[in-house]
Design a protein around this motif. Structure first.
Motif, PDB file in Angstrom:
ATOM      1  N   SER A  15       0.810  -1.222   0.000  1.00 56.09           N
ATOM      2  CA  SER A  15       0.000   0.000   0.000  1.00 56.09           C
ATOM      3  C   SER A  15       0.843   1.271   0.000  1.00 56.09           C
ATOM      4  CB  SER A  15      -0.938   0.009   1.213  1.00 56.09           C
ATOM      5  OG  SER A  15      -0.183  -0.125   2.403  1.00 56.09           O
ATOM      6  N   ASP A  16       2.194   1.128   0.005  1.00 53.04           N
ATOM      7  CA  ASP A  16       3.050   2.322   0.002  1.00 53.04           C
ATOM      8  C   ASP A  16       2.740   3.182  -1.222  1.00 53.04           C
ATOM      9  OD1 ASP A  16       4.097  -0.260   0.603  1.00 53.04           O
ATOM     10  OD2 ASP A  16       5.957   0.649   1.285  1.00 53.04           O
ATOM     11  N   PRO A  17       2.537   4.472  -1.026  1.00 56.23           N
ATOM     12  CA  PRO A  17       2.148   5.336  -2.145  1.00 56.23           C
ATOM     13  C   PRO A  17       3.347   5.776  -2.988  1.00 56.23           C
ATOM     14  CG  PRO A  17       2.183   6.602  -0.120  1.00 56.23           C
ATOM     15  CD  PRO A  17       2.578   5.203   0.256  1.00 56.23           C
ATOM     16  N   ILE A  18       4.019   4.814  -3.626  1.00 55.51           N
ATOM     17  CA  ILE A  18       5.137   5.174  -4.502  1.00 55.51           C
ATOM     18  C   ILE A  18       4.845   4.705  -5.927  1.00 55.51           C
ATOM     19  CG2 ILE A  18       6.831   5.139  -2.615  1.00 55.51           C
ATOM     20  CD1 ILE A  18       7.877   2.490  -3.665  1.00 55.51           C
ATOM     21  N   ALA A  19       5.580   5.276  -6.866  1.00 57.12           N
ATOM     22  CA  ALA A  19       5.352   4.988  -8.289  1.00 57.12           C
ATOM     23  C   ALA A  19       5.520   3.503  -8.594  1.00 57.12           C
ATOM     24  CB  ALA A  19       6.320   5.813  -9.131  1.00 57.12           C
ATOM     25  N   GLN A  20       4.768   3.029  -9.591  1.00 51.18           N
ATOM     26  CA  GLN A  20       4.856   1.631 -10.008  1.00 51.18           C
ATOM     27  C   GLN A  20       5.028   1.554 -11.523  1.00 51.18           C
ATOM     28  OE1 GLN A  20       1.584  -0.778  -8.549  1.00 51.18           O
ATOM     29  NE2 GLN A  20       1.618   0.175  -6.518  1.00 51.18           N
ATOM     30  N   VAL A  21       5.838   0.591 -11.955  1.00 54.18           N
ATOM     31  CA  VAL A  21       5.962   0.242 -13.370  1.00 54.18           C
ATOM     32  C   VAL A  21       5.777  -1.268 -13.443  1.00 54.18           C
ATOM     33  CG1 VAL A  21       7.524   0.052 -15.346  1.00 54.18           C
ATOM     34  CG2 VAL A  21       7.448   2.168 -14.023  1.00 54.18           C
ATOM     35  N   ALA A  22       4.803  -1.712 -14.240  1.00 55.57           N
ATOM     36  CA  ALA A  22       4.494  -3.144 -14.303  1.00 55.57           C
ATOM     37  C   ALA A  22       5.054  -3.767 -15.576  1.00 55.57           C
ATOM     38  CB  ALA A  22       2.978  -3.354 -14.243  1.00 55.57           C
ATOM     39  N   PHE A  23       5.519  -5.012 -15.448  1.00 54.75           N
ATOM     40  CA  PHE A  23       6.074  -5.774 -16.568  1.00 54.75           C
ATOM     41  C   PHE A  23       5.137  -6.932 -16.871  1.00 54.75           C
ATOM     42  CE2 PHE A  23       9.452  -3.528 -14.587  1.00 54.75           C
ATOM     43  CZ  PHE A  23      10.393  -3.245 -15.569  1.00 54.75           C
ATOM     44  N   SER A  24       4.657  -6.970 -18.106  1.00 52.12           N
ATOM     45  CA  SER A  24       3.705  -7.987 -18.516  1.00 52.12           C
ATOM     46  C   SER A  24       4.259  -8.755 -19.716  1.00 52.12           C
ATOM     47  CB  SER A  24       2.380  -7.298 -18.893  1.00 52.12           C
ATOM     48  OG  SER A  24       1.532  -8.178 -19.596  1.00 52.12           O
ATOM     49  N   GLY A  25       3.946 -10.053 -19.779  1.00 52.77           N
ATOM     50  CA  GLY A  25       4.407 -10.829 -20.926  1.00 52.77           C
ATOM     51  C   GLY A  25       4.201 -12.314 -20.698  1.00 52.77           C
ATOM     52  N   ARG A  26       4.388 -13.076 -21.767  1.00 51.35           N
ATOM     53  CA  ARG A  26       4.177 -14.508 -21.603  1.00 51.35           C
ATOM     54  C   ARG A  26       5.334 -15.137 -20.831  1.00 51.35           C
ATOM     55  NH1 ARG A  26       6.282 -17.706 -25.647  1.00 51.35           N
ATOM     56  NH2 ARG A  26       7.388 -16.620 -27.306  1.00 51.35           N
ATOM     57  N   SER A  27       5.128 -16.386 -20.414  1.00 45.09           N
ATOM     58  CA  SER A  27       6.008 -17.025 -19.441  1.00 45.09           C
ATOM     59  C   SER A  27       7.491 -17.021 -19.795  1.00 45.09           C
ATOM     60  CB  SER A  27       5.555 -18.469 -19.199  1.00 45.09           C
ATOM     61  OG  SER A  27       4.315 -18.473 -18.560  1.00 45.09           O
ATOM     62  N   ASN A  28       7.838 -17.246 -21.056  1.00 42.41           N
ATOM     63  CA  ASN A  28       9.270 -17.346 -21.371  1.00 42.41           C
ATOM     64  C   ASN A  28       9.752 -16.216 -22.274  1.00 42.41           C
ATOM     65  OD1 ASN A  28       7.733 -18.223 -23.456  1.00 42.41           O
ATOM     66  ND2 ASN A  28       8.976 -20.005 -23.971  1.00 42.41           N
ATOM     67  N   VAL A  29       9.163 -15.022 -22.078  1.00 40.42           N
ATOM     68  CA  VAL A  29       9.526 -13.880 -22.923  1.00 40.42           C
ATOM     69  C   VAL A  29      10.784 -13.167 -22.420  1.00 40.42           C
ATOM     70  CG1 VAL A  29       8.140 -12.095 -21.765  1.00 40.42           C
ATOM     71  CG2 VAL A  29       8.473 -11.974 -24.253  1.00 40.42           C
ATOM     72  N   GLY A  30      11.201 -13.476 -21.174  1.00 46.49           N
ATOM     73  CA  GLY A  30      12.438 -12.884 -20.645  1.00 46.49           C
ATOM     74  C   GLY A  30      12.226 -11.754 -19.653  1.00 46.49           C
ATOM     75  N   LYS A  31      11.100 -11.798 -18.890  1.00 51.05           N
ATOM     76  CA  LYS A  31      10.834 -10.726 -17.926  1.00 51.05           C
ATOM     77  C   LYS A  31      11.871 -10.681 -16.813  1.00 51.05           C
ATOM     78  CE  LYS A  31       6.376 -11.506 -17.160  1.00 51.05           C
ATOM     79  NZ  LYS A  31       6.490 -12.040 -15.845  1.00 51.05           N
ATOM     80  N   SER A  32      12.167 -11.838 -16.216  1.00 47.51           N
ATOM     81  CA  SER A  32      13.129 -11.874 -15.107  1.00 47.51           C
ATOM     82  C   SER A  32      14.510 -11.423 -15.570  1.00 47.51           C
ATOM     83  CB  SER A  32      13.206 -13.281 -14.511  1.00 47.51           C
ATOM     84  OG  SER A  32      11.964 -13.648 -13.963  1.00 47.51           O
ATOM     85  N   SER A  33      14.922 -11.881 -16.752  1.00 50.99           N
ATOM     86  CA  SER A  33      16.230 -11.481 -17.293  1.00 50.99           C
ATOM     87  C   SER A  33      16.277  -9.982 -17.537  1.00 50.99           C
ATOM     88  CB  SER A  33      16.519 -12.223 -18.602  1.00 50.99           C
ATOM     89  OG  SER A  33      16.551 -13.617 -18.382  1.00 50.99           O
ATOM     90  N   LEU A  34      15.171  -9.427 -18.032  1.00 54.58           N
ATOM     91  CA  LEU A  34      15.114  -7.991 -18.293  1.00 54.58           C
ATOM     92  C   LEU A  34      15.230  -7.198 -16.983  1.00 54.58           C
ATOM     93  CD1 LEU A  34      12.884  -6.074 -20.735  1.00 54.58           C
ATOM     94  CD2 LEU A  34      12.849  -5.411 -18.356  1.00 54.58           C
ATOM     95  N   ILE A  35      14.482  -7.614 -15.964  1.00 51.60           N
ATOM     96  CA  ILE A  35      14.532  -6.907 -14.679  1.00 51.60           C
ATOM     97  C   ILE A  35      15.928  -6.998 -14.071  1.00 51.60           C
ATOM     98  CG2 ILE A  35      13.662  -6.949 -12.289  1.00 51.60           C
ATOM     99  CD1 ILE A  35      10.895  -7.723 -13.547  1.00 51.60           C
ATOM    100  N   ASN A  36      16.538  -8.188 -14.127  1.00 48.68           N
ATOM    101  CA  ASN A  36      17.911  -8.333 -13.618  1.00 48.68           C
ATOM    102  C   ASN A  36      18.870  -7.422 -14.372  1.00 48.68           C
ATOM    103  OD1 ASN A  36      17.420 -10.243 -11.595  1.00 48.68           O
ATOM    104  ND2 ASN A  36      17.540 -11.954 -13.019  1.00 48.68           N
ATOM    105  N   SER A  37      18.710  -7.343 -15.688  1.00 49.93           N
ATOM    106  CA  SER A  37      19.576  -6.498 -16.512  1.00 49.93           C
ATOM    107  C   SER A  37      19.393  -5.023 -16.155  1.00 49.93           C
ATOM    108  CB  SER A  37      19.261  -6.730 -18.000  1.00 49.93           C
ATOM    109  OG  SER A  37      19.966  -5.838 -18.815  1.00 49.93           O
ATOM    110  N   LEU A  38      18.135  -4.590 -16.010  1.00 48.93           N
ATOM    111  CA  LEU A  38      17.861  -3.192 -15.654  1.00 48.93           C
ATOM    112  C   LEU A  38      18.517  -2.806 -14.334  1.00 48.93           C
ATOM    113  CD1 LEU A  38      14.080  -2.424 -16.387  1.00 48.93           C
ATOM    114  CD2 LEU A  38      16.078  -1.374 -17.463  1.00 48.93           C
ATOM    115  N   LEU A  39      18.516  -3.742 -13.396  1.00 49.17           N
ATOM    116  CA  LEU A  39      19.024  -3.451 -12.045  1.00 49.17           C
ATOM    117  C   LEU A  39      20.482  -3.863 -11.863  1.00 49.17           C
ATOM    118  CD1 LEU A  39      15.834  -4.533 -10.090  1.00 49.17           C
ATOM    119  CD2 LEU A  39      16.603  -2.200 -10.574  1.00 49.17           C
ATOM    120  N   GLY A  40      21.100  -4.354 -12.945  1.00 51.48           N
ATOM    121  CA  GLY A  40      22.514  -4.735 -12.865  1.00 51.48           C
ATOM    122  C   GLY A  40      22.754  -5.903 -11.926  1.00 51.48           C
ATOM    123  N   ARG A  41      21.783  -6.800 -11.829  1.00 52.04           N
ATOM    124  CA  ARG A  41      21.901  -7.976 -10.966  1.00 52.04           C
ATOM    125  C   ARG A  41      21.877  -9.242 -11.812  1.00 52.04           C
ATOM    126  NH1 ARG A  41      20.464  -6.606  -5.640  1.00 52.04           N
ATOM    127  NH2 ARG A  41      20.865  -4.384  -5.413  1.00 52.04           N
TER     128      ARG A  41
END
Length: 199
Positions: A22-48
């Protein structure tokens, strides 16, 4: 950048809409099919390498993962869809959870952007088109990320990106080519995110 991307934690893996923070901070949502590479993209964005878990069994996890970036932004990893081997019960749970994010999220007005991921090698699937239809109908701000762009040669890349950009549900929408492996598109994606959330 107005964000310290080193200051990141997994706030919660929400299994029900009631667990949405419920924290009132900005949100950006990532949507896509199961093997489209969401986790890899988030890791890449955050340098992890493994902040977002890359599943060896696509479609196994049905949670919404909220990554707290510098206490100013949530990167929201919605559960992947379109995985054929998932049971009807699991598919119903996915649908209810994703729907709950958009309809029961107390801070939906803080959702600055939805990033719809599309595999650049195959273009939008029927499931992607359903999600794109929903985004248009709900008038949510969104951009399209064409993932796995490194898997295409120059000719395929030009042809596939043109086809994605000209798709009736994407025409006029920003399309960002992205490679988690090579980091291509990372800076452009961050600029788009920060512009939409006002950071």
């Amino acid at each position: 950048m107005a964000l310290n991307t080193q200051n990141v934690t997994l706030k919660i893996s929400a299994g029900t809409p009631k667990q949405i923070p419920s924290d009132p901070i900005a949100q950006v949502a990532f949507s896509g099919r199961s093997n489209v590479g969401k986790s890899s993209l988030i890791n890449s964005l955050l340098g992890r390498k493994s902040l977002a878990r890359v599943s060896s069994a696509p479609g196994k996890t049905i949670t919404i993962n909220f990554y707290d970036v510098d206490k100013k932004l949530y990167l929201v990893d919605l559960p992947g869809y379109g995985f054929a081997k998932r049971t009807l019960e699991d598919k119903a749970k996915w649908s209810a959870l994703t729907d709950g994010y958009f309809t029961q999220n107390k801070n939906i007005d803080r959702l600055g952007l939805v990033l719809q991921l599309v595999d650049s090698r195959i273009g939008p699937t029927k499931d992607d088109e359903m999600m794109l239809d929903f985004l248009h109908a709900s008038e949510l701000p969104f951009a399209v990320v064409a993932t796995k762009i490194d898997k295409l040669n120059a000719t395929e890349r030009k042809k596939n990106l043109e086809a994605i950009r000209n798709h009736p549900l994407i025409d006029g929408v920003e399309v960002i080519p992205f490679s988690a492996l090579k980091g291509e598109g990372k800076d452009e994606l961050w600029k788009t995110i920060l512009r939409h959330v006002g950071l």
